[in-house]
Structures are given as C-alpha cells and as structure tokens.
Design a protein around this motif. Structure first.
Motif: not given
Length: 200
Positions: A6-7, A27-28, A74-78, A100-101
């Motif tokens: 979300q951040d 970090e993410y 994929h990461l954003i959507l888990d 996002l990009l």
C-alpha cells in the motif's frame, strides 16, 4: 519502518526524494521478493536475473530497470505459489506494475512492462516451439491470460510502442529462472533508478 504494498501504491519518489525512495523500494523487494512465483527461483532472484540478462545483452538502463521490476505487480498483488488459488485467475499483474512504474520512472519503462504478458501470447502464436520452453507456471498463466494471440491481435500488438522491447523482456523473463545463478545485487542498479526518477 516496514514498507508495504500500500505504501508503494500511494508513495511517489517526489514525496521522499529519489535516494530514500530507492532505499524503500529495495527494502520492499528484498522482503516481499522472497516469495516464489516460479518453481525454481524467488521473485527477487528472478528480477535480478532478468536485469542481468538485459545488461549482458548490451541493453541500456531503461531496459535493465524494466527487466528488474517487470513483475512487481505480482508482489503488490501478493500473487505467489504459496497461495492455493494461485493462477486460478488473471489479476493483471503487468498492468498493476506498469501503472506504478510509469508513475515512478515514465512510460519508457512502464510500457514494455505492461506488454510483457501480451508478448508471451505473441511469441506462442508466432514462434514455433516457443511454448515448449515455457516453465510450468508460465504455461498455467498462459491459459488464464488468453492463450495464443489471434492474427488480428498479433497485428495490433506489433503496432504498439515498445513492443520490441516487450518481446526482449519476455525472453529474459523466460530465461531468468535458473536456480542459484550469480547476479549483481540490487544496489548495482541503484544509481540508474535514481537517474530515471530524476528524469521522469
């Protein structure tokens, strides 16, 4: 401070500065990227391998960053292999990532990311034997992503800006699944990301 999906969806590099934003993004990626999309590598390993392949092939930093971050959706959507319903539906990770990009780095990076799934459908339709080299996860996802392109879809795809880079990105995506492959660390691309943020 732990960085969440979300951040990243609400944060802009302009909010915190390019350098701090890169630290937060890395970090993410380091934490969330330990999940597995494919059967052979983590999502972080996959991104690093794809970026390294782009670099080895002599492509510029734009292509390398697109390769590094092409699966951030994929990461954003888990979205990963740890979920029982994984790949039951197409959640459009390429569109989530591209939005996002594009906001962070500009369309020159966002557009090929948006097209890397259609590029797989394009290659299946136009390149004999291509489908035989797909990983198990890519074969499963192809089914929910629409299968091979129709001739009309192929014609439309090849009119899109950056479609050629998207096809290259797709090939790195297919190749970047080697267990324990040696790659540079995330920090190798830090300066390039900062420069693209500043230029966007």
């Amino acid at each position: 401070m732990t960085i969440t999906a979300q951040d990243l969806q609400t944060l802009s590099p302009r909010d915190v500065g390019a350098s701090q934003f890169c630290d937060m993004l890395f970090e993410y990626l380091t934490v969330a990227g330990q999940s597995r999309y494919d059967e052979s590598v983590t999502q972080l390993e996959h991104g690093l391998q794809c970026a390294h392949l782009a670099e080895q092939a002599g492509f510029d930093s734009t292509a390398q960053i697109a390769a590094l971050l092409h699966d951030i959706g994929h990461l954003i959507l888990d979205e990963h292999a740890g979920h029982g319903d994984f790949l039951d539906d197409d959640l459009g990770h390429e569109i989530v990532g591209a939005r996002l990009l594009t906001r962070w780095f500009g369309a020159e990076i966002g557009q090929p990311v948006a097209l890397h799934v259609p590029a797989k459908r394009y290659l299946v339709a136009t390149e004999p034997g291509y489908a035989d080299g797909l990983s198990e996860a890519s074969v499963r996802s192809l089914e929910v992503q629409g299968g091979p392109m129709t001739p009309d879809e192929v014609d439309r795809f090849t009119q899109r800006p950056n479609y050629r880079l998207a096809v290259d990105l797709r090939r790195w995506d297919d190749q970047g699944k080697v267990p324990d492959a040696a790659t540079p660390p995330l920090s190798h691309w830090r300066q390039a990301l900062i420069e693209h943020i500043d230029a966007a």
